[in-house]
Design a protein around this motif. Structure first.
Motif, PDB file in Angstrom:
ATOM      1  N   LEU A  83     -10.597 -36.019 -16.048  1.00  0.00           N
ATOM      2  CA  LEU A  83      -8.969 -35.921 -16.137  1.00  0.00           C
ATOM      3  C   LEU A  83      -8.209 -37.095 -16.402  1.00  0.00           C
ATOM      4  O   LEU A  83      -7.119 -37.160 -17.113  1.00  0.00           O
ATOM      5  CB  LEU A  83      -8.561 -35.247 -14.664  1.00  0.00           C
ATOM      6  N   ALA A  84      -8.458 -38.196 -15.888  1.00  0.00           N
ATOM      7  CA  ALA A  84      -8.122 -39.679 -15.979  1.00  0.00           C
ATOM      8  C   ALA A  84      -7.997 -39.897 -17.139  1.00  0.00           C
ATOM      9  O   ALA A  84      -7.065 -40.471 -17.910  1.00  0.00           O
ATOM     10  CB  ALA A  84      -8.746 -40.773 -15.098  1.00  0.00           C
ATOM     11  N   LYS A  85      -9.122 -39.701 -18.266  1.00  0.00           N
ATOM     12  CA  LYS A  85      -8.950 -40.188 -19.469  1.00  0.00           C
ATOM     13  C   LYS A  85      -8.239 -39.153 -20.417  1.00  0.00           C
ATOM     14  O   LYS A  85      -7.547 -39.835 -21.109  1.00  0.00           O
ATOM     15  CB  LYS A  85     -10.541 -39.614 -20.066  1.00  0.00           C
ATOM     16  N   LEU A  86      -8.011 -37.968 -20.109  1.00  0.00           N
ATOM     17  CA  LEU A  86      -6.843 -36.987 -20.784  1.00  0.00           C
ATOM     18  C   LEU A  86      -5.626 -37.531 -20.244  1.00  0.00           C
ATOM     19  O   LEU A  86      -4.685 -37.525 -21.421  1.00  0.00           O
ATOM     20  CB  LEU A  86      -7.018 -35.751 -20.274  1.00  0.00           C
ATOM     21  N   GLY A  87      -5.352 -37.887 -18.921  1.00  0.00           N
ATOM     22  CA  GLY A  87      -4.274 -38.453 -18.778  1.00  0.00           C
ATOM     23  C   GLY A  87      -3.843 -39.772 -19.464  1.00  0.00           C
ATOM     24  O   GLY A  87      -2.519 -40.135 -19.868  1.00  0.00           O
ATOM     25  N   ALA A  88      -4.864 -40.597 -19.806  1.00  0.00           N
ATOM     26  CA  ALA A  88      -4.519 -41.962 -20.628  1.00  0.00           C
ATOM     27  C   ALA A  88      -4.282 -41.795 -21.869  1.00  0.00           C
ATOM     28  O   ALA A  88      -3.572 -42.430 -22.558  1.00  0.00           O
ATOM     29  CB  ALA A  88      -5.838 -42.630 -20.588  1.00  0.00           C
ATOM     30  N   GLN A  89      -4.610 -40.346 -22.474  1.00  0.00           N
ATOM     31  CA  GLN A  89      -4.181 -40.133 -23.858  1.00  0.00           C
ATOM     32  C   GLN A  89      -2.889 -39.429 -23.818  1.00  0.00           C
ATOM     33  O   GLN A  89      -2.297 -39.547 -25.082  1.00  0.00           O
ATOM     34  CB  GLN A  89      -5.115 -39.283 -24.393  1.00  0.00           C
ATOM     35  N   ALA A  90      -2.264 -39.215 -22.909  1.00  0.00           N
ATOM     36  CA  ALA A  90      -1.054 -38.321 -22.852  1.00  0.00           C
ATOM     37  C   ALA A  90       0.116 -39.182 -23.248  1.00  0.00           C
ATOM     38  O   ALA A  90       0.070 -40.370 -22.672  1.00  0.00           O
ATOM     39  CB  ALA A  90      -0.841 -37.663 -21.701  1.00  0.00           C
ATOM     40  N   THR A  91       1.271 -38.653 -23.386  1.00  0.00           N
ATOM     41  CA  THR A  91       2.412 -39.339 -23.522  1.00  0.00           C
ATOM     42  C   THR A  91       3.112 -39.785 -22.148  1.00  0.00           C
ATOM     43  O   THR A  91       3.220 -39.081 -21.584  1.00  0.00           O
ATOM     44  CB  THR A  91       3.556 -38.522 -24.434  1.00  0.00           C
ATOM     45  N   PRO A  92       3.269 -41.093 -22.416  1.00  0.00           N
ATOM     46  CA  PRO A  92       3.822 -41.608 -20.834  1.00  0.00           C
ATOM     47  C   PRO A  92       4.984 -41.076 -20.377  1.00  0.00           C
ATOM     48  O   PRO A  92       5.937 -40.741 -21.530  1.00  0.00           O
ATOM     49  CB  PRO A  92       4.068 -43.212 -21.162  1.00  0.00           C
ATOM     50  N   VAL A  93       5.211 -40.690 -19.337  1.00  0.00           N
ATOM     51  CA  VAL A  93       6.440 -40.370 -18.505  1.00  0.00           C
ATOM     52  C   VAL A  93       7.667 -41.245 -18.755  1.00  0.00           C
ATOM     53  O   VAL A  93       7.401 -42.318 -18.164  1.00  0.00           O
ATOM     54  CB  VAL A  93       6.009 -39.826 -17.297  1.00  0.00           C
ATOM     55  N   ALA A  94       8.625 -41.055 -19.372  1.00  0.00           N
ATOM     56  CA  ALA A  94       9.608 -41.657 -19.496  1.00  0.00           C
ATOM     57  C   ALA A  94      10.362 -42.448 -18.089  1.00  0.00           C
ATOM     58  O   ALA A  94      10.747 -43.460 -18.113  1.00  0.00           O
ATOM     59  CB  ALA A  94      11.028 -41.048 -20.186  1.00  0.00           C
TER      60      ALA A  94
END
Length: 129
Positions: A83-94
């Protein structure tokens, strides 16, 4: 697919999802369910997969599941590392400070506070305590 986890006292937090036209769609809103109510709400005309830990108390509350319901093995659960790896690939929250979690029920402490403070409505319980 019904991901769930034990919320104690015969309740679970769960959502109900299905693939429709290649898209995962919510069939019921994520919510705080009585375990028996969740099981009663499941469709009976197709296979249903529960994804979560079937704790001894939940198993005791519903010793037999409907024949179309399968509890997936623990290996099907996503690890926190994945889950952390997927989060690292996600668009950062503004604006991370604008993020507000969607709590599905109030805490037991807040419910107890409300009992001792009848008629008082608190928009920010944590600040007041």
């Amino acid at each position: 697919m019904v991901p769930f986890f034990d919320a104690r006292r015969g309740f679970v937090f769960a959502g109900q999802y299905a693939y429709q036209a290649g898209q995962l769609t919510a069939q019921a809103a994520d919510q705080h369910w009585a375990w028996a109510d969740l099981l009663a709400s499941l469709p009976t005309d197709r296979p249903v997969y529960l994804l979560g830990a079937l704790t001894p108390k939940l198993r005791q509350a519903a010793p037999t599941l409907p024949t179309n319901v399968t509890v997936l093995p623990d290996a099907a659960m996503v690890s926190t590392f994945a889950l952390a790896k997927l989060g690292a690939q996600a668009t950062p929250v503004a604006d991370v400070d604008a993020f507000v979690p969607d709590y599905l029920r109030i805490t037991e402490a807040e419910a107890n506070w409300q009992k001792t403070h009848p008629g008082q409505v608190s928009a920010d319980y944590v600040q007041e305590v």
